[in-house]
Design a protein around this motif. Sequence first.
Motif, mmCIF file in Angstrom:
data_model
loop_
_atom_site.group_PDB
_atom_site.id
_atom_site.type_symbol
_atom_site.label_atom_id
_atom_site.label_comp_id
_atom_site.label_asym_id
_atom_site.label_seq_id
_atom_site.Cartn_x
_atom_site.Cartn_y
_atom_site.Cartn_z
ATOM 1 N N TYR A 1 1.166 -1.457 -0.008
ATOM 2 C CA TYR A 1 -0.290 0.360 0.280
ATOM 3 C C TYR A 1 0.877 1.021 0.163
ATOM 4 C CZ TYR A 1 -3.000 3.213 1.105
ATOM 5 O OH TYR A 1 -4.191 4.355 1.137
ATOM 6 N N ASN A 2 1.622 1.153 0.672
ATOM 7 C CA ASN A 2 2.319 2.461 0.995
ATOM 8 C C ASN A 2 4.006 2.551 -0.268
ATOM 9 O OD1 ASN A 2 1.846 2.885 3.459
ATOM 10 N ND2 ASN A 2 3.612 1.601 4.661
ATOM 11 N N LYS A 3 3.639 1.416 -0.900
ATOM 12 C CA LYS A 3 4.335 1.221 -2.755
ATOM 13 C C LYS A 3 3.624 2.538 -3.876
ATOM 14 C CE LYS A 3 7.670 -0.845 -5.000
ATOM 15 N NZ LYS A 3 8.529 -0.251 -5.278
ATOM 16 N N ILE A 4 2.239 2.261 -3.515
ATOM 17 C CA ILE A 4 1.608 2.919 -4.847
ATOM 18 C C ILE A 4 0.877 3.726 -4.408
ATOM 19 C CG2 ILE A 4 1.426 0.418 -5.954
ATOM 20 C CD1 ILE A 4 -0.916 -0.072 -4.929
ATOM 21 N N LYS A 5 1.188 4.263 -2.611
ATOM 22 C CA LYS A 5 -0.427 5.227 -2.368
ATOM 23 C C LYS A 5 -0.216 6.403 -3.402
ATOM 24 C CE LYS A 5 1.256 5.907 2.222
ATOM 25 N NZ LYS A 5 1.798 7.744 2.015
ATOM 26 N N ASP A 6 0.762 6.677 -3.352
ATOM 27 C CA ASP A 6 1.524 8.523 -4.018
ATOM 28 C C ASP A 6 1.687 8.184 -5.287
ATOM 29 O OD1 ASP A 6 0.740 8.894 -0.984
ATOM 30 O OD2 ASP A 6 2.722 8.654 -0.565
ATOM 31 N N ASP A 7 1.933 7.398 -5.868
ATOM 32 C CA ASP A 7 2.502 6.719 -7.755
ATOM 33 C C ASP A 7 1.183 6.870 -8.340
ATOM 34 O OD1 ASP A 7 2.773 6.227 -10.225
ATOM 35 O OD2 ASP A 7 3.898 4.974 -9.380
#
Length: 476
Positions: free
Chosen positions: A395-401
């Motif tokens: 989740y952290n890896k994609i949430k700001d992408d």
Amino acid sequence: MRENEIYVLSSNPEIKETLRSMIINTLDAVLSSIDSDRCYSGIDPNDLRRIINSIEVLPENGIGFDKTLKRVEEDVLPHLLSTWSTSYMPHLHSPALLEAIASELIIAIFNDSLDSWDQGPAATEIELIVIKKLCELFGYGEDSDGVFTSGGSGSNLSAVIQARDKFCNEQLNWDVKKKGLPAEYKKLRIYTSSISHFSFDKASHIIGLGYDNVVHLPVNEKCQIDTLKAAEIIKNDYEDGYLPFLIVATIGTTDFGSIDNVKELKQIADKYNMYLHCDAAYGSGAIMSSYSSRLGELSLADSITIDFHKMFLLPISCSCLIVKNKKTLECFELHADYLNREEDEEDGYVNLVGKAIQTTRRADALKVLIAFMTRGRDGYRSMIDRVIENAQYFYNKIKDDPLFITGPKPELSSVVFAINKGDELNKRIRRALMSKGTIIGQTVWKEKVMLKFTLLNPALTHEKIDELVKAIKEYK
């Protein structure tokens, strides 16, 4: 002795050796079929159907075990789903711990049944001590009890029946068990989340209420029941003459892993003398983790559904229902002279059929016992922490992408997301990955087609997650 003369296991040394050879050969065939991390061969469904349809199911003359195993090894094993693969993550369908797989062999060989004590003496006693430990684990007291079931739907159905009978007895002064349904029956209502498991709709149909008497409560941004709106809906129904008798807290919704607020739902339940059930089929395993506080105060519920073939990593199927007050299980009790004689029970023989919808039941508590003893609290804590933390990592890896849309922040091990390029692309991504041996989930959130990782495999690494993200991005 010819193979077709060997019927069942006995103390005969030749028969025991035959079983040993069959098990070893079967295991060799299974292990030989595991040659990659693909979870599926990728074969088209029409091609697979042609292969399976070519098998003669019931030949006039049996071909013997060796030839049968050879055919299964060639045509079936390559296309079975490899749930242990870290490339499998669409559903609440976990890999199985090695010791639990071994325990299935014991359960199958002895073939004990959990309806009467004389059909499973040790198995009965094991279920009793496992249920006692589960009640303790979830905060229930001395008056609690429980029973193993075929799965979460069976556990939830049992809870619905108990809730109905309890309400009719205490609020309507009516014994459903003896007299059937009361005149006011169609006024009874069940309340559950709009994203709860469909087993409550099924249960309402089965007990004669129907789908229309299940009220699906609205959820908030975290995909939890909006308790303020729920309280208003139930209040209005009550004032309109309906009879609210059951409210369900979902502890880990199927798609989002969201967790309803048990404490606030308990307050609503108490106001209307409703039964509170926690469907923790998914989230119950987190009781073993460092994140158990996320589950809320489950001990407030009248009953709890626990599935072991999800976060507990046991083979299908294995579930149980635990109840705060053991008297609620009495709605299933019925004595038969050939099975559960009252005089036997007075002499200390426990016949578990009186607690269950089912009569014949497998000795599933044995695999829980073996897994619990093998891993201990610390072993389970480590495994379940890992799957919850893997979800947080993804989740952290994609949430700001900006390429991704993300659903609610994960509480357990499910992450819902999509590529921000439209529904059709996301559908194609799932199909393309499946053809290459990786299966992920698909659902809908806010009227958008979403993809889903259900991360139940503690062997999954961050590196594998990174590879999957890279592969998904390539489809943009």
